[in-house]
Motif scaffolding. Structure first.
Motif, PDB file in Angstrom:
ATOM      1  N   GLU A 138       1.227   4.384  -2.681  1.00  0.00           N
ATOM      2  CA  GLU A 138       1.024   5.784  -2.262  1.00  0.00           C
ATOM      3  C   GLU A 138       2.264   6.637  -2.524  1.00  0.00           C
ATOM      4  OE1 GLU A 138      -2.149   4.919   1.402  1.00  0.00           O
ATOM      5  OE2 GLU A 138      -0.014   5.166   1.850  1.00  0.00           O
ATOM      6  N   ARG A 178       3.526   5.411   6.095  1.00  0.00           N
ATOM      7  CA  ARG A 178       2.225   5.907   5.616  1.00  0.00           C
ATOM      8  C   ARG A 178       1.813   7.126   6.433  1.00  0.00           C
ATOM      9  NH1 ARG A 178      -2.642   2.217   4.991  1.00  0.00           N
ATOM     10  NH2 ARG A 178      -3.203   3.947   3.608  1.00  0.00           N
ATOM     11  N   TYR A 213       2.706   9.747  -5.016  1.00  0.00           N
ATOM     12  CA  TYR A 213       3.150  11.039  -4.473  1.00  0.00           C
ATOM     13  C   TYR A 213       4.282  11.629  -5.317  1.00  0.00           C
ATOM     14  CZ  TYR A 213       4.212  14.433  -0.757  1.00  0.00           C
ATOM     15  OH  TYR A 213       4.395  15.586  -0.022  1.00  0.00           O
ATOM     16  N   THR A 247       0.834  -1.204   0.000  1.00  0.00           N
ATOM     17  CA  THR A 247       0.000   0.000   0.000  1.00  0.00           C
ATOM     18  C   THR A 247       0.870   1.256   0.000  1.00  0.00           C
ATOM     19  OG1 THR A 247      -1.708  -1.185   1.209  1.00  0.00           O
ATOM     20  CG2 THR A 247      -1.832   1.216   1.246  1.00  0.00           C
TER      21      THR A 247
END
Ligand code: PLP
Length: 409
Positions: free
Chosen positions: A60, A258, A64, A56
């Motif tokens: 991400e 995260r 980004y 995950t």
């Protein structure tokens, strides 16, 4: 000597920063990181072979940085190793690197039997000089490592042009450049492969960690295999189609990352505002040289606040100035890197590799790196996370030391 407000703290004066001027702590964390770590702990899925937090975060972080593919791994050093290998670099191949950077940029080449070749940097920015890169190209050159030092993107247009002319790969060492942009595009997949670090000092951290990004699916598959013992995505557990390392990040680290990624945009705004203010305040101080803004640098990663004071270099008092800054209340001030072509261990190892292969020793010639390494001072990024008043105090401390430079020895 009279003790006045101008007297350096090193010489008994009052420090520019008082007990109330707290240096911002790093890393920032709260309930978000606590819950993230506890969540992984309680799940019992601590490794990415069982959990999905790493995957995950990879998605991400690639999003980004505007890259198609992201693979996490243990640190930014091994990120450069696998990036070079994914670009086809192997034994005896030459890799052009700047000398003014962290040692891993060059040692990564040596780890795989390749030869680091130093090309000089530009005096105002400490970034790789494309003309010097072109001059360093030989028939053995396989890749150029562009370091986005301090968070400022290297001259990617010029480096891409050199790379294209000679059919060599470009690796971006973006260990210091999370969130940085070059001509409106985030760094990492502008070149063939880009590498990041999540080590404790970096602008996004899990204590340790790294990532590699690329837009090239073949490179992404190669990177996955290098990090995962030669496995292929979707393949069997004991199906090793290439010889790869185990460099996997843990789920705990990805969980923290995260949460840290979510903090990054707001932190960058603060760093940018303070760096801009510091640049203004120091712009008026005689003797300080700051890199000018470049329209191609549409977002600076703000990992280090770098400036040069040529008079300190000429007098041989730069290290004394750094001690004076510490006494004024800036213990994080640094004399910066010893240029890598002056590192005996690296050069000895390079000599050993080329001798064994019967290749020529790439004699380093980097006068600009030699010069800037005598007069450069930097502050690490937590110093950019305070309020306006703190930033004014930091500027005051630097101005005080530079104005009193003649008193240093
Ligand atoms: C920190 C850093 C690295 C190495 O990253 P680690 O995660 O510490 O291994 C490589 N290159 C540069 C420019 C760095 O600043």
């Amino acid at each position: 000597m009279d003790v006045t407000t101008d007297t350096l703290a090193l010489h008994g004066g009052t420090p520019a920063l008082g007990p109330g001027d707290t240096i911002p702590g790093w890393p920032e964390h709260d309930d978000a990181e606590e819950q993230a770590v506890l969540g992984v702990l309680r799940s019992g899925r601590w490794g990415s072979t069982h959990g999905d937090v790493v995957a995950t975060f990879e998605r991400e972080f690639a999003d980004y940085q505007q890259a198609a593919h992201g693979i996490c791994l243990v640190n930014g050093t091994m990120a450069i190793v696998v990036a070079l290998r994914a670009c086809g670099v192997g034994i005896g191949d030459e890799v052009i690197v700047p000398p003014y950077t962290f040692i891993a940029t060059a040692s990564a080449a040596l780890f795989i039997g390749a030869v680091p070749v130093f090309a000089d940097v530009q005096p105002a920015t400490h970034l790789l000089d494309p003309a010097a890169v072109e001059a360093a190209i030989t028939p053995r050159t396989k890749a150029i490592v562009a370091v986005h030092l301090a968070g400022r993107p290297a001259d990617m247009d010029a480096l891409a042009a050199v790379a294209a002319r000679h059919s060599v790969a470009v690796v971006e060492d973006a260990a210091q450049a999370h969130g940085a942009e070059y001509r409106g595009r985030r760094v990492g997949a502008i070149g063939d492969v880009g590498t990041f670090s999540f080590q404790s000092s970096k602008n996004m951290t899990a204590g340790e960690g790294g990532a590699v990004l690329t837009d090239d699916e073949r490179a992404a598959n190669a990177l996955y295999s290098l990090v995962n013992v030669g496995r292929v995505r979707g393949g069997g557990w004991y199906e090793h189609t290439s010889v790869g390392y185990n460099l996997r990040l843990t789920e705990f680290q990805a969980a923290i990352l995260r949460a840290q990624l979510a903090r990054h945009p707001a932190q960058q705004q603060v760093r940018e505002r303070n760096a801009t203010l510091l640049t203004q305040l120091l712009g008026d101080v005689d003797g300080i040289e700051l890199a000018q803004p470049d329209p191609a640098v549409t977002a600076h990663g703000r990992h280090l606040f770098v400036f040069r004071v040529p008079a300190l270099g000429a007098a041989g008092t730069r290290d004394a100035a750094v001690r004076a800054l510490a006494a004024e209340g800036l213990p994080g001030a640094s004399s910066g890197y010893v240029p890598l072509h002056r590192n005996e261990a690296l050069m000895r190892e390079t000599r050993a590799v080329v001798d064994r292969l019967g290749q020529p020793y790439p004699e380093p010639d980097c006068p600009v790196a030699d010069q800037v390494s005598t007069d450069t001072i930097w502050l690490p990024q937590p110093y950019l996370l305070g309020d306006d008043e703190f930033t004014h105090r930091v500027a005051g401390a630097i101005a005080k030391v530079v104005r009193a430079a003649a008193a240093l020895k």
